[in-house]
Motif scaffolding. Structure first.
Motif, PDB file in Angstrom:
ATOM      1  N   GLU A  11      16.809  38.035 -29.226  1.00 29.42           N
ATOM      2  CA  GLU A  11      16.513  38.926 -28.100  1.00 29.42           C
ATOM      3  C   GLU A  11      17.781  39.603 -27.583  1.00 29.42           C
ATOM      4  N   ALA A  12      18.890  38.851 -27.592  1.00 26.37           N
ATOM      5  CA  ALA A  12      20.163  39.425 -27.137  1.00 26.37           C
ATOM      6  C   ALA A  12      20.620  40.537 -28.075  1.00 26.37           C
ATOM      7  N   TYR A  13      20.419  40.312 -29.384  1.00 26.40           N
ATOM      8  CA  TYR A  13      20.782  41.357 -30.346  1.00 26.40           C
ATOM      9  C   TYR A  13      19.852  42.566 -30.193  1.00 26.40           C
ATOM     10  N   ALA A  14      18.581  42.320 -29.866  1.00 27.52           N
ATOM     11  CA  ALA A  14      17.648  43.419 -29.640  1.00 27.52           C
ATOM     12  C   ALA A  14      18.119  44.280 -28.468  1.00 27.52           C
ATOM     13  N   GLU A  15      18.644  43.638 -27.439  1.00 24.38           N
ATOM     14  CA  GLU A  15      19.152  44.378 -26.288  1.00 24.38           C
ATOM     15  C   GLU A  15      20.351  45.244 -26.688  1.00 24.38           C
ATOM     16  N   GLN A  16      21.168  44.725 -27.622  1.00 18.41           N
ATOM     17  CA  GLN A  16      22.302  45.515 -28.103  1.00 18.41           C
ATOM     18  C   GLN A  16      21.828  46.712 -28.915  1.00 18.41           C
ATOM     19  N   LEU A  17      20.802  46.504 -29.761  1.00 20.32           N
ATOM     20  CA  LEU A  17      20.251  47.613 -30.536  1.00 20.32           C
ATOM     21  C   LEU A  17      19.692  48.695 -29.622  1.00 20.32           C
ATOM     22  N   ALA A  18      19.155  48.277 -28.491  1.00 15.57           N
ATOM     23  CA  ALA A  18      18.555  49.224 -27.553  1.00 15.57           C
ATOM     24  C   ALA A  18      19.588  50.123 -26.878  1.00 15.57           C
ATOM     25  N   THR A  19      20.861  49.835 -27.044  1.00 17.07           N
ATOM     26  CA  THR A  19      21.916  50.685 -26.483  1.00 17.07           C
ATOM     27  C   THR A  19      22.287  51.828 -27.429  1.00 17.07           C
ATOM     28  N   LEU A  20      21.739  51.784 -28.665  1.00 17.35           N
ATOM     29  CA  LEU A  20      22.035  52.830 -29.646  1.00 17.35           C
ATOM     30  C   LEU A  20      21.200  54.070 -29.370  1.00 17.35           C
ATOM     31  N   PRO A  21      21.655  55.251 -29.847  1.00 22.76           N
ATOM     32  CA  PRO A  21      20.835  56.465 -29.730  1.00 22.76           C
ATOM     33  C   PRO A  21      19.546  56.318 -30.536  1.00 22.76           C
ATOM     34  N   SER A  22      18.502  56.984 -30.107  1.00 23.47           N
ATOM     35  CA  SER A  22      17.224  56.892 -30.803  1.00 23.47           C
ATOM     36  C   SER A  22      17.331  57.354 -32.254  1.00 23.47           C
ATOM     37  N   SER A  23      18.221  58.330 -32.522  1.00 22.71           N
ATOM     38  CA  SER A  23      18.366  58.853 -33.884  1.00 22.71           C
ATOM     39  C   SER A  23      18.850  57.775 -34.845  1.00 22.71           C
ATOM     40  N   GLU A  24      19.740  56.894 -34.368  1.00 20.46           N
ATOM     41  CA  GLU A  24      20.257  55.831 -35.230  1.00 20.46           C
ATOM     42  C   GLU A  24      19.181  54.789 -35.526  1.00 20.46           C
ATOM     43  N   ILE A  25      18.384  54.450 -34.537  1.00 18.54           N
ATOM     44  CA  ILE A  25      17.310  53.469 -34.745  1.00 18.54           C
ATOM     45  C   ILE A  25      16.247  54.048 -35.673  1.00 18.54           C
ATOM     46  N   GLN A  26      15.937  55.339 -35.489  1.00 24.10           N
ATOM     47  CA  GLN A  26      14.959  55.987 -36.363  1.00 24.10           C
ATOM     48  C   GLN A  26      15.440  55.989 -37.805  1.00 24.10           C
ATOM     49  N   ALA A  27      16.747  56.188 -38.003  1.00 27.22           N
ATOM     50  CA  ALA A  27      17.313  56.193 -39.355  1.00 27.22           C
ATOM     51  C   ALA A  27      17.172  54.819 -40.001  1.00 27.22           C
ATOM     52  N   MET A  28      17.352  53.739 -39.216  1.00 25.38           N
ATOM     53  CA  MET A  28      17.174  52.382 -39.754  1.00 25.38           C
ATOM     54  C   MET A  28      15.744  52.190 -40.256  1.00 25.38           C
ATOM     55  N   ILE A  29      14.787  52.746 -39.513  1.00 29.49           N
ATOM     56  CA  ILE A  29      13.378  52.603 -39.891  1.00 29.49           C
ATOM     57  C   ILE A  29      13.074  53.429 -41.137  1.00 29.49           C
ATOM     58  N   ASP A  30      13.525  54.689 -41.141  1.00 28.55           N
ATOM     59  CA  ASP A  30      13.197  55.601 -42.238  1.00 28.55           C
ATOM     60  C   ASP A  30      13.935  55.267 -43.533  1.00 28.55           C
ATOM     61  N   GLU A  31      15.207  54.924 -43.418  1.00 30.26           N
ATOM     62  CA  GLU A  31      16.039  54.737 -44.605  1.00 30.26           C
ATOM     63  C   GLU A  31      16.041  53.305 -45.131  1.00 30.26           C
ATOM     64  N   ASP A  32      15.953  52.335 -44.221  1.00 26.43           N
ATOM     65  CA  ASP A  32      16.073  50.933 -44.649  1.00 26.43           C
ATOM     66  C   ASP A  32      14.807  50.112 -44.431  1.00 26.43           C
TER      67      ASP A  32
END
Length: 309
Positions: free
Chosen positions: A243-264
């Motif tokens: 959960e703590a790591y999830a909170e860190q991921l939530a600080t990233l721009p939406s474009s970076e998170i979307q790229a993780m979903i689309d590319e990986d």
């Protein structure tokens, strides 16, 4: 039994000393970081020396960070410890290949290097961090901590740490000690201490004794020649939750998170200090993404309101 660090003072009040058996701690760190045989020895020595340094120099809620950059092939060595027995760390190159001496022993100094810096940062509540620096003098870890204490902290000291490996690359024994001269120590007492240090058996041999850290103190100070002041259970610092790591991921721009979903199709987060991996599926990332998109939309609205005013 849990790993333990013991603090004592000699009955003549000439020295104070610390001894630690950290065999389980070092094996857990090696397993988490998937370290090679040589990297296990280097990281193990650094973890033990850092915890000893913390117990000797910190108080209360203080903690410290040690960075060693000897410019050897193992790269940077980073460790942290507090007064409660929690320690963690990592090396830049955890899969370093074996480097051996002429006698076919692991060459720790060759892996670490001695042409670089040694830095200790102390953190205390409600005050600015204190940074102390010295140089790497040998790459053997214990010698470098000794040099720092003697020259930067102005405390006459000697630190010794060792990690012995089994043939299957598991940790057979890991421990260490610190002895510091107190103001009342005489030249004769210092000479006698030095002789005992030169003659003491290997740490692995001493830790094979059922007395654990006390066997190290007996060898250095003499049996029944010291009074026990404190015993501290030591271990790896707690790993942050997923959960703590999830909170860190939530600080990233939406474009970076979307790229993780689309590319990986997901993401893997690995704790730098713990070495442990946490997997995030595309669905889990999408849930984080929705929160980030909502936050970014609210920020745009706030910016628009400010311009209107």
């Amino acid at each position: 039994m849990a790993d333990q660090l013991i603090k004592v003072i000699t009955k003549d009040e000439a020295f104070r000393a610390f001894a630690v058996d950290g065999t389980k701690l070092v094996q857990e760190a090696a397993s988490s970081h998937e370290t090679s045989r040589l990297a296990t020895v280097v990281l193990g020595r650094a973890l033990l020396a850092t915890e000893i340094l913390a117990q000797a120099t910190l108080k209360g809620e203080e903690r410290l960070n040690v960075k060693m950059a000897g410019r050897g092939p193992i790269g940077q060595i980073v460790t942290e410890a507090d007064t409660k027995g929690a320690v963690r760390g990592y090396v830049s190159n955890p899969t370093i290949e074996p480097i051996v001496n002429d006698d076919n022993q692991l060459n720790v100094a060759g892996a670490v290097g001695n042409n670089g810096s040694f830095q200790v940062t102390k953190f205390a509540p409600y005050s600015n961090p204190y940074i102390g620096q010295s140089i790497m003098v040998s790459g053997e870890i214990g010698d470098d901590f000794t040099y720092y204490l003697t020259h930067s902290e102005q405390i006459p000291s000697v630190i010794g740490v060792g990690v012995t490996m089994n043939p299957d690359d598991t940790v057979k024994a890991a421990g260490g000690f610190l002895v510091q001269a107190l103001p009342g120590a005489t030249d004769a007492q210092l000479t006698e201490l030095n002789e005992k240090l030169q003659q003491m058996p290997a740490l692995a041999t001493l830790l094979g004794n059922k007395k654990g850290p006390l066997a190290i103190l007996d060898a250095i100070l003499g049996e029944q020649n010291y009074s026990k002041l404190q015993a501290v259970t030591i271990g790896l610092a707690a790993e942050p939750s997923k959960e703590a790591y999830a909170e860190q991921l939530a600080t990233l721009p939406s474009s970076e998170i979307q790229a993780m979903i689309d590319e990986d199709g997901g993401a893997e987060v690995r704790g730098k200090f713990s070495g442990k991996r946490h997997q995030f599926t595309a669905h889990e990332l999408d849930m984080i993404l929705q929160d980030v998109l909502k936050r970014e939309a609210e920020q745009k609205e706030d910016e628009g309101s400010d311009k209107d005013q």
